[in-house]
Write a protein that holds these residues in place. Sequence first.
Motif, PDB file in Angstrom:
ATOM      1  N   GLY A   1       1.093  11.502  11.485  1.00 50.58           N
ATOM      2  CA  GLY A   1       1.787  11.647  10.207  1.00 50.58           C
ATOM      3  C   GLY A   1       1.229  10.773   9.109  1.00 50.58           C
ATOM      4  N   VAL A   2       0.627   9.636   9.486  1.00 53.70           N
ATOM      5  CA  VAL A   2      -0.006   8.782   8.478  1.00 53.70           C
ATOM      6  C   VAL A   2      -1.113   9.550   7.774  1.00 53.70           C
ATOM      7  CG1 VAL A   2      -1.433   6.734   8.136  1.00 53.70           C
ATOM      8  CG2 VAL A   2       0.561   6.621   9.648  1.00 53.70           C
ATOM      9  N   LYS A   3      -1.972  10.207   8.549  1.00 54.26           N
ATOM     10  CA  LYS A   3      -3.090  10.948   7.952  1.00 54.26           C
ATOM     11  C   LYS A   3      -2.603  12.162   7.168  1.00 54.26           C
ATOM     12  CE  LYS A   3      -6.507   9.602   8.940  1.00 54.26           C
ATOM     13  NZ  LYS A   3      -7.137   8.409   8.340  1.00 54.26           N
ATOM     14  N   ALA A   4      -1.482  12.730   7.587  1.00 56.35           N
ATOM     15  CA  ALA A   4      -0.937  13.892   6.891  1.00 56.35           C
ATOM     16  C   ALA A   4      -0.106  13.501   5.669  1.00 56.35           C
ATOM     17  CB  ALA A   4      -0.085  14.724   7.853  1.00 56.35           C
ATOM     18  N   ALA A   5      -0.002  12.187   5.394  1.00 54.58           N
ATOM     19  CA  ALA A   5       0.793  11.692   4.254  1.00 54.58           C
ATOM     20  C   ALA A   5       2.239  12.147   4.352  1.00 54.58           C
ATOM     21  CB  ALA A   5       0.174  12.139   2.933  1.00 54.58           C
ATOM     22  N   MET A   6       2.786  12.027   5.548  1.00 56.33           N
ATOM     23  CA  MET A   6       4.163  12.424   5.807  1.00 56.33           C
ATOM     24  C   MET A   6       5.116  11.317   5.337  1.00 56.33           C
ATOM     25  SD  MET A   6       5.607  13.712   9.506  1.00 56.33           S
ATOM     26  CE  MET A   6       5.643  12.080  10.252  1.00 56.33           C
ATOM     27  N   VAL A   7       6.146  11.681   4.589  1.00 59.41           N
ATOM     28  CA  VAL A   7       7.134  10.709   4.126  1.00 59.41           C
ATOM     29  C   VAL A   7       7.756  10.008   5.341  1.00 59.41           C
ATOM     30  CG1 VAL A   7       9.372  10.467   2.981  1.00 59.41           C
ATOM     31  CG2 VAL A   7       7.646  12.001   2.021  1.00 59.41           C
ATOM     32  N   PRO A   8       7.882   8.685   5.364  1.00 61.28           N
ATOM     33  CA  PRO A   8       7.548   7.700   4.332  1.00 61.28           C
ATOM     34  C   PRO A   8       6.210   6.998   4.581  1.00 61.28           C
ATOM     35  CG  PRO A   8       8.965   6.667   5.950  1.00 61.28           C
ATOM     36  CD  PRO A   8       8.673   8.066   6.461  1.00 61.28           C
TER      37      PRO A   8
ATOM     38  N   VAL B   1       7.780 -10.411   7.784  1.00 63.00           N
ATOM     39  CA  VAL B   1       8.791 -10.765   8.786  1.00 63.00           C
ATOM     40  C   VAL B   1       8.242 -10.560  10.194  1.00 63.00           C
ATOM     41  CG1 VAL B   1      11.048 -10.134   9.735  1.00 63.00           C
ATOM     42  CG2 VAL B   1      10.730 -10.286   7.256  1.00 63.00           C
ATOM     43  N   ILE B   2       7.578  -9.424  10.402  1.00 66.66           N
ATOM     44  CA  ILE B   2       7.004  -9.134  11.730  1.00 66.66           C
ATOM     45  C   ILE B   2       5.971 -10.196  12.107  1.00 66.66           C
ATOM     46  CG2 ILE B   2       5.532  -7.511  13.002  1.00 66.66           C
ATOM     47  CD1 ILE B   2       6.927  -5.258  11.433  1.00 66.66           C
ATOM     48  N   PHE B   3       5.154 -10.596  11.134  1.00 71.33           N
ATOM     49  CA  PHE B   3       4.134 -11.606  11.415  1.00 71.33           C
ATOM     50  C   PHE B   3       4.765 -12.934  11.833  1.00 71.33           C
ATOM     51  CE2 PHE B   3       1.464 -15.136   9.917  1.00 71.33           C
ATOM     52  CZ  PHE B   3       0.302 -14.877  10.635  1.00 71.33           C
TER      53      PHE B   3
ATOM     54  N   ALA C   1       8.358   6.631 -13.544  1.00 76.12           N
ATOM     55  CA  ALA C   1       8.400   6.257 -12.124  1.00 76.12           C
ATOM     56  C   ALA C   1       7.811   4.877 -11.871  1.00 76.12           C
ATOM     57  CB  ALA C   1       7.647   7.291 -11.285  1.00 76.12           C
ATOM     58  N   LEU C   2       7.132   4.297 -12.864  1.00 78.77           N
ATOM     59  CA  LEU C   2       6.510   2.989 -12.664  1.00 78.77           C
ATOM     60  C   LEU C   2       7.544   1.906 -12.374  1.00 78.77           C
ATOM     61  CD1 LEU C   2       3.817   3.057 -15.514  1.00 78.77           C
ATOM     62  CD2 LEU C   2       3.451   3.364 -13.057  1.00 78.77           C
ATOM     63  N   GLN C   3       8.768   2.093 -12.838  1.00 70.10           N
ATOM     64  CA  GLN C   3       9.823   1.105 -12.621  1.00 70.10           C
ATOM     65  C   GLN C   3      10.731   1.475 -11.450  1.00 70.10           C
ATOM     66  OE1 GLN C   3       9.547  -1.589 -14.465  1.00 70.10           O
ATOM     67  NE2 GLN C   3       7.857  -0.582 -15.570  1.00 70.10           N
ATOM     68  N   TRP C   4      10.386   2.521 -10.746  1.00 67.52           N
ATOM     69  CA  TRP C   4      11.235   2.962  -9.632  1.00 67.52           C
ATOM     70  C   TRP C   4      11.007   2.099  -8.397  1.00 67.52           C
ATOM     71  CZ3 TRP C   4      11.258   9.072  -9.399  1.00 67.52           C
ATOM     72  CH2 TRP C   4      11.813   9.554 -10.586  1.00 67.52           C
ATOM     73  N   PHE C   5      11.851   2.349  -7.421  1.00 70.39           N
ATOM     74  CA  PHE C   5      11.725   1.681  -6.125  1.00 70.39           C
ATOM     75  C   PHE C   5      10.373   2.027  -5.506  1.00 70.39           C
ATOM     76  CE2 PHE C   5      12.174   1.953  -1.487  1.00 70.39           C
ATOM     77  CZ  PHE C   5      12.628   0.672  -1.199  1.00 70.39           C
ATOM     78  N   ASN C   6       9.659   0.996  -5.048  1.00 72.11           N
ATOM     79  CA  ASN C   6       8.333   1.171  -4.456  1.00 72.11           C
ATOM     80  C   ASN C   6       8.400   0.818  -2.982  1.00 72.11           C
ATOM     81  OD1 ASN C   6       5.583   0.346  -3.537  1.00 72.11           O
ATOM     82  ND2 ASN C   6       5.034   0.925  -5.630  1.00 72.11           N
ATOM     83  N   ILE C   7       8.199   1.815  -2.122  1.00 69.18           N
ATOM     84  CA  ILE C   7       8.384   1.596  -0.689  1.00 69.18           C
ATOM     85  C   ILE C   7       7.366   0.611  -0.116  1.00 69.18           C
ATOM     86  CG2 ILE C   7       6.938   3.550   0.043  1.00 69.18           C
ATOM     87  CD1 ILE C   7       9.012   4.034   2.260  1.00 69.18           C
ATOM     88  N   GLU C   8       6.142   0.632  -0.650  1.00 66.07           N
ATOM     89  CA  GLU C   8       5.136  -0.310  -0.155  1.00 66.07           C
ATOM     90  C   GLU C   8       5.486  -1.739  -0.567  1.00 66.07           C
ATOM     91  OE1 GLU C   8       0.285  -1.033  -0.189  1.00 66.07           O
ATOM     92  OE2 GLU C   8       1.207   0.284  -1.673  1.00 66.07           O
ATOM     93  N   LYS C   9       5.855  -1.903  -1.835  1.00 65.77           N
ATOM     94  CA  LYS C   9       6.131  -3.234  -2.373  1.00 65.77           C
ATOM     95  C   LYS C   9       7.445  -3.799  -1.853  1.00 65.77           C
ATOM     96  CE  LYS C   9       6.779  -5.605  -6.814  1.00 65.77           C
ATOM     97  NZ  LYS C   9       6.803  -5.419  -8.297  1.00 65.77           N
ATOM     98  N   HIS C  10       8.472  -2.951  -1.760  1.00 64.96           N
ATOM     99  CA  HIS C  10       9.813  -3.442  -1.448  1.00 64.96           C
ATOM    100  C   HIS C  10      10.209  -3.299   0.019  1.00 64.96           C
ATOM    101  CE1 HIS C  10      10.216  -2.449  -5.891  1.00 64.96           C
ATOM    102  NE2 HIS C  10      10.510  -3.727  -5.846  1.00 64.96           N
ATOM    103  N   VAL C  11       9.432  -2.561   0.802  1.00 67.62           N
ATOM    104  CA  VAL C  11       9.788  -2.378   2.216  1.00 67.62           C
ATOM    105  C   VAL C  11       8.658  -2.821   3.137  1.00 67.62           C
ATOM    106  CG1 VAL C  11      10.435  -0.716   4.008  1.00 67.62           C
ATOM    107  CG2 VAL C  11      11.356  -0.477   1.700  1.00 67.62           C
ATOM    108  N   TYR C  12       7.495  -2.182   3.004  1.00 64.65           N
ATOM    109  CA  TYR C  12       6.425  -2.413   3.975  1.00 64.65           C
ATOM    110  C   TYR C  12       5.884  -3.841   3.942  1.00 64.65           C
ATOM    111  CZ  TYR C  12       6.250   2.571   5.044  1.00 64.65           C
ATOM    112  OH  TYR C  12       6.553   3.834   5.463  1.00 64.65           O
ATOM    113  N   LYS C  13       5.574  -4.352   2.758  1.00 65.30           N
ATOM    114  CA  LYS C  13       4.999  -5.692   2.682  1.00 65.30           C
ATOM    115  C   LYS C  13       5.971  -6.774   3.151  1.00 65.30           C
ATOM    116  CE  LYS C  13       1.399  -4.788  -0.733  1.00 65.30           C
ATOM    117  NZ  LYS C  13       0.834  -5.102  -2.073  1.00 65.30           N
TER     118      LYS C  13
END
Length: 665
Positions: free
Chosen positions: A216-223, A561-563, A544-556
């Motif tokens: 799914g990563v390669k297919a750009a599957m949400v999220p 935390v995982i590290f 959309a520049l001011q919208w919620f950013n999943i990379e910035k606000h979730v993944y990073k």
Amino acid sequence: MNPRNLLIFILLFPILGAFVGLILGKKEEKYRDVFNVLMTGITFAVVTFLYKYVAVQTIEVSVPYIMGTGLHLKLDVFRYIFVWITSFIWFLVTIYSTQYLISYKNRNRYYLFFMLTLGSTIGIFISENFLNLFTFFEIMSLTSYALVIHDEDEYSHEAGDSYIVMAVSGGLILLMGLFLLYDYTNTLEISQLQLAVQNMGNMKYFISALIIIGFGVKAAMVPLHIWLPKAYTAAPTPATTILSAILAKTGIFGIMITVNIIMDGDFIISSVILVIGFLNMFIGGLLAMLQRNLKRILAYSSMSQIGYILVGIGLAGILKEHAAIALYGTLYHVINHAIFKGILFMSAGVIYMVLHELSINKIGGFGRDKKALKVLFFIGLLAIIGMPGFNGYTGKTLLHTALSEAHHMYGGIWFTIAEVVFTISSSFTVAYLLKIFVAVFVEKSDHHIEEAKAKITKNALFPMGILATVVIYIGIQPNKILKLTEKALEPFGKLHHVEPHFYSSSHVMTAIFTILLGVSVYLLFVRKFLRKGSGEHWWYENTALQWFNIEKHVYKPAWKVIFRVSSVVLKAIDVGLIKTVTLFSDGFKALTLMEIKDENTLLGSVTRLGQVAMGKKEGYITKDNPVVRNVKQEVGQLSRKMNSVTYSIFVFAVVLVVCLFIMIK
């Protein structure tokens, strides 16, 4: 001519040819360009020639002692669709690249990785063993990374970081799924796994989730799509075309294999894929409307169009024996998306070649007098929005028919909502394509950009013209592709045959209604709320520049935390290992080992060592003891498993070292 030899040829020829091209390029770049065009042309010709064999029977090749489990290649009509569209698009993009890359640096390096990516992509589609598929999948991720960062500026490296982190993370998750799959089934042969997973129980859901996430990563599957807008924008346009038209299909291929073949269209798994598909369609379309960079719009467009394919995969599972119509639509859209997205991205590349700019706020009016480019882009536009008479209409019609069939079969409000989302998402496609077309090819701007003088060569327009011709041909003769898709359904089991009526009045009216709705969205939303200014002084805003950013606000934050948690856990494990080693070293002092001559003696010695270390010096376990025999069996089984993994990791590591050496050099 032996078709088995030809199957090996289409795999090895691009890989070996990549290095031949590298050598030629160091001497004379013109020779390299001609060689690359010939190489991709020959590959495409051989693949086309193979159809007469594949249409009669499946071609299989097994080479032992490679990757532990051996190299098992297979080409049936289902896989042939992916291989053919790959070789076709790659051939045209190679011709296009000879013009596009003239002003680029490091062209030799680019073509090396471009051709290695072709070979590994074909390897993915013809691999019958999941371990082979995984190895080619990871090689493709690495070689395509070099294409993403080709410009080597700050933005391309940032995009490359997102791309490679997501690719490697997805690959590791996929590998974990394959480990578990092999542990439970004792096989990784795709044709054997459907039967092998039947008695697995609920564990199959966990395993399939891991595998689907990896693909799914390669297919750009949400999220998992966060890398897509960056990578598509950063990469040179020929590479972006390949990323969208072909490489995304490697993820789709893996998901189809997992959901519709191995898991036999399990209802729960199919339902999840169906929901994710609708999310892709809607979110991708909405974000595409808000963007201002031409390639970024088309990037989110690809995310949305992949959603249609995911919807088809999900519908095929829940329709069970009536899945044929959904699979037809899925395979149609796999083909159609590669073709019309090729036209659109190449059009963006032509604009960039002239202006070195892709923001529609700065390129407005450029194409007003570029008649050939305007016509080609407009054909791509009509195709992607599903206009009757163009190829996009055929796939979307079949997918909508499958959705209506599911609605009729199950009923309920959820399928009513699904119909609405399908229609709205399709209208978004019309809106964001009109946004591009009107801004670039119709309206005047105060930049007077249409006065820019540059010669758009045949090398750039010829591949787009070929794709435009195919768009119209499939739209007028959809049954030609239907014959191919019918033969491709064999791996999916026994299905009820259906005879689609593409140009019935209801289907045509549905398509026209959706297009008119899209025009309304463009006029009432895009023009009214996103477009600012008046007359020739206009621009678009991206809210959309001011919208919620999943990379910035979730993944990073999650990675941090995982590290930190992992550091604490691994430190505790290290302390435990140190204590264990100390304990066993005390045992060594108390035990004089006999000379180790064979496996039985070794196992007995290690067992006795463990007893001594634990303070149990009595009761030495002999080689005939059942405990020892169980240990021997476990060691043997572990050895067989690790042998396959070791070979694959070794192959991947070798490719990694070679690629890094070339990039650093």
